[in-house]
Motif scaffolding. Structure first.
Motif, PDB file in Angstrom:
ATOM      1  N   GLU A 147     -26.248 -23.403 -74.360  1.00 40.98           N
ATOM      2  CA  GLU A 147     -25.383 -24.474 -74.864  1.00 40.98           C
ATOM      3  C   GLU A 147     -24.023 -23.897 -75.286  1.00 40.98           C
ATOM      4  O   GLU A 147     -22.971 -24.453 -74.965  1.00 40.98           O
ATOM      5  CB  GLU A 147     -26.069 -25.111 -76.085  1.00 40.98           C
ATOM      6  N   TYR A 148     -24.073 -22.780 -75.986  1.00 44.42           N
ATOM      7  CA  TYR A 148     -22.851 -22.127 -76.468  1.00 44.42           C
ATOM      8  C   TYR A 148     -21.999 -21.649 -75.284  1.00 44.42           C
ATOM      9  O   TYR A 148     -20.773 -21.803 -75.289  1.00 44.42           O
ATOM     10  CB  TYR A 148     -23.228 -20.958 -77.376  1.00 44.42           C
ATOM     11  N   PHE A 163     -17.649 -17.435 -67.743  1.00 44.13           N
ATOM     12  CA  PHE A 163     -18.656 -17.748 -66.716  1.00 44.13           C
ATOM     13  C   PHE A 163     -19.660 -16.604 -66.519  1.00 44.13           C
ATOM     14  O   PHE A 163     -20.431 -16.622 -65.572  1.00 44.13           O
ATOM     15  CB  PHE A 163     -17.976 -18.084 -65.380  1.00 44.13           C
ATOM     16  N   ALA A 164     -19.630 -15.626 -67.420  1.00 37.50           N
ATOM     17  CA  ALA A 164     -20.526 -14.468 -67.251  1.00 37.50           C
ATOM     18  C   ALA A 164     -21.995 -14.880 -67.322  1.00 37.50           C
ATOM     19  O   ALA A 164     -22.831 -14.377 -66.576  1.00 37.50           O
ATOM     20  CB  ALA A 164     -20.219 -13.418 -68.310  1.00 37.50           C
ATOM     21  N   MET A 165     -22.313 -15.812 -68.215  1.00 34.60           N
ATOM     22  CA  MET A 165     -23.718 -16.183 -68.391  1.00 34.60           C
ATOM     23  C   MET A 165     -24.172 -17.151 -67.295  1.00 34.60           C
ATOM     24  O   MET A 165     -23.549 -18.191 -67.078  1.00 34.60           O
ATOM     25  CB  MET A 165     -23.924 -16.826 -69.762  1.00 34.60           C
ATOM     26  N   ASP A 166     -25.259 -16.784 -66.649  1.00 38.78           N
ATOM     27  CA  ASP A 166     -25.862 -17.638 -65.623  1.00 38.78           C
ATOM     28  C   ASP A 166     -26.588 -18.789 -66.327  1.00 38.78           C
ATOM     29  O   ASP A 166     -27.582 -18.565 -67.018  1.00 38.78           O
ATOM     30  CB  ASP A 166     -26.849 -16.780 -64.819  1.00 38.78           C
ATOM     31  N   THR A 167     -26.082 -19.992 -66.157  1.00 36.51           N
ATOM     32  CA  THR A 167     -26.687 -21.136 -66.871  1.00 36.51           C
ATOM     33  C   THR A 167     -27.417 -22.081 -65.917  1.00 36.51           C
ATOM     34  O   THR A 167     -27.607 -23.252 -66.243  1.00 36.51           O
ATOM     35  CB  THR A 167     -25.624 -21.921 -67.664  1.00 36.51           C
ATOM     36  N   GLY A 216     -28.184 -30.050 -69.857  1.00 32.26           N
ATOM     37  CA  GLY A 216     -27.143 -30.869 -70.477  1.00 32.26           C
ATOM     38  C   GLY A 216     -26.028 -31.172 -69.487  1.00 32.26           C
ATOM     39  O   GLY A 216     -26.159 -30.930 -68.287  1.00 32.26           O
ATOM     40  N   GLU A 217     -24.935 -31.708 -70.032  1.00 33.65           N
ATOM     41  CA  GLU A 217     -23.812 -32.081 -69.174  1.00 33.65           C
ATOM     42  C   GLU A 217     -22.993 -30.856 -68.778  1.00 33.65           C
ATOM     43  O   GLU A 217     -22.499 -30.131 -69.627  1.00 33.65           O
ATOM     44  CB  GLU A 217     -22.888 -33.044 -69.929  1.00 33.65           C
ATOM     45  N   VAL A 260     -11.615 -19.342 -80.854  1.00 25.87           N
ATOM     46  CA  VAL A 260     -11.314 -18.418 -81.956  1.00 25.87           C
ATOM     47  C   VAL A 260     -12.632 -17.776 -82.415  1.00 25.87           C
ATOM     48  O   VAL A 260     -12.743 -16.549 -82.522  1.00 25.87           O
ATOM     49  CB  VAL A 260     -10.621 -19.155 -83.129  1.00 25.87           C
ATOM     50  N   ARG A 261     -13.640 -18.614 -82.633  1.00 21.44           N
ATOM     51  CA  ARG A 261     -14.941 -18.100 -83.091  1.00 21.44           C
ATOM     52  C   ARG A 261     -15.583 -17.196 -82.027  1.00 21.44           C
ATOM     53  O   ARG A 261     -16.171 -16.160 -82.338  1.00 21.44           O
ATOM     54  CB  ARG A 261     -15.870 -19.267 -83.435  1.00 21.44           C
ATOM     55  N   TRP A 262     -15.448 -17.613 -80.773  1.00 25.85           N
ATOM     56  CA  TRP A 262     -16.012 -16.847 -79.647  1.00 25.85           C
ATOM     57  C   TRP A 262     -15.475 -15.419 -79.637  1.00 25.85           C
ATOM     58  O   TRP A 262     -16.195 -14.483 -79.325  1.00 25.85           O
ATOM     59  CB  TRP A 262     -15.654 -17.584 -78.344  1.00 25.85           C
ATOM     60  N   ASN A 263     -14.219 -15.258 -79.983  1.00 26.60           N
ATOM     61  CA  ASN A 263     -13.613 -13.930 -80.005  1.00 26.60           C
ATOM     62  C   ASN A 263     -13.787 -13.225 -81.338  1.00 26.60           C
ATOM     63  O   ASN A 263     -13.805 -11.988 -81.380  1.00 26.60           O
ATOM     64  CB  ASN A 263     -12.124 -14.023 -79.633  1.00 26.60           C
TER      65      ASN A 263
END
Lengths: 149, 149
Positions: A27-28, A80-84, A89-90, B40-43
């Motif tokens: 999700e994140y 886009f590094a994570m293979d989802t 979800g949308e 911002v949080r992601w980094n």
């Protein structure tokens, strides 16, 4: 409770917890890439407006938007590094991104190159339409293959 | 139809259309600031991880995250430019942001300054905890007053 049953229940709980963590991470990751691409569009739209004479050209604003657009484009590969694949979800991201990552990366590389050229030339009103056109084409080139229509 | 009635209906339709446009613009502004703060949080998160020895320190990664964090912090003022008081969707932004914009801008200025220091020093592992702490405090200083608890 019988030891084996206790163990089995423990394992089930652990797997369920891991699954929740995995779901949250997915999700994140989806939220992250959507945020990056939202901000790409946020900075690209005023450049398109200036290139098409819909809003008055402003060299300083154009340069700021183009610089931000470029910084954001550099975040796209990480986003886009994570293979989802399998995410329920949308999302507009197609599975083919991770099935054919080399092709995706090539299109992305082109878009990053276009953002470098746009950043370099956004201060020149005459160059802007051509550079914005090239940026738009490179965005579209990726969306055609890797995004839901 | 009587001319006055036609006029009134026309005006009602026009006002309704304007209202839809205004709603879309507000929605877009809310999505934009949420996107900026998400990134911002992601980094910031990996920098917190490194500062607390939860993830191994990596000077190059730390510098990249700090540079991106700073670029994103510079987008925050623009992302909050639109007064969205009265928005009925989900938002954590309190009305007081636009009721007391000077105080908001002051806190934001502090956070941008902290991001400059973090960007400058992220390549030095010894400095990192102090710089991350200062960044976190300046984020918190703004959230305390201007964000839903």
């Amino acid at each position: 409770m019988k030891p084996l049953l206790t163990l089995a229940l423990g394992l089930t709980t652990a797997i369920a917890s891991l699954s929740v963590v995995a779901d949250e991470e997915t999700e994140y990751a989806v939220e992250t890439r959507q945020a990056v691409l939202h901000l790409v569009r946020w900075n690209f739209s005023p450049l398109v407006g200036m290139a098409r004479d819909k809003v008055p050209y402003d060299a300083e604003k154009a340069q700021t938007h183009a610089a931000r657009l470029h910084e954001l484009m550099l975040m796209v590969p990480d986003a886009f590094a994570m293979d989802t694949r399998g995410y329920e979800g949308e999302t507009e991201a197609l599975d083919v991104i991770w099935e054919n990552k080399d092709a995706f990366n090539e299109k992305l590389h082109n878009a990053i190159q276009a953002s470098i050229a746009l950043k370099a030339g956004a201060g020149d009103q005459e160059q802007l339409p051509k550079l914005v056109g090239a940026m738009g084409s490179s965005c579209g080139g990726c969306h055609d293959d890797f995004r839901v229509d």
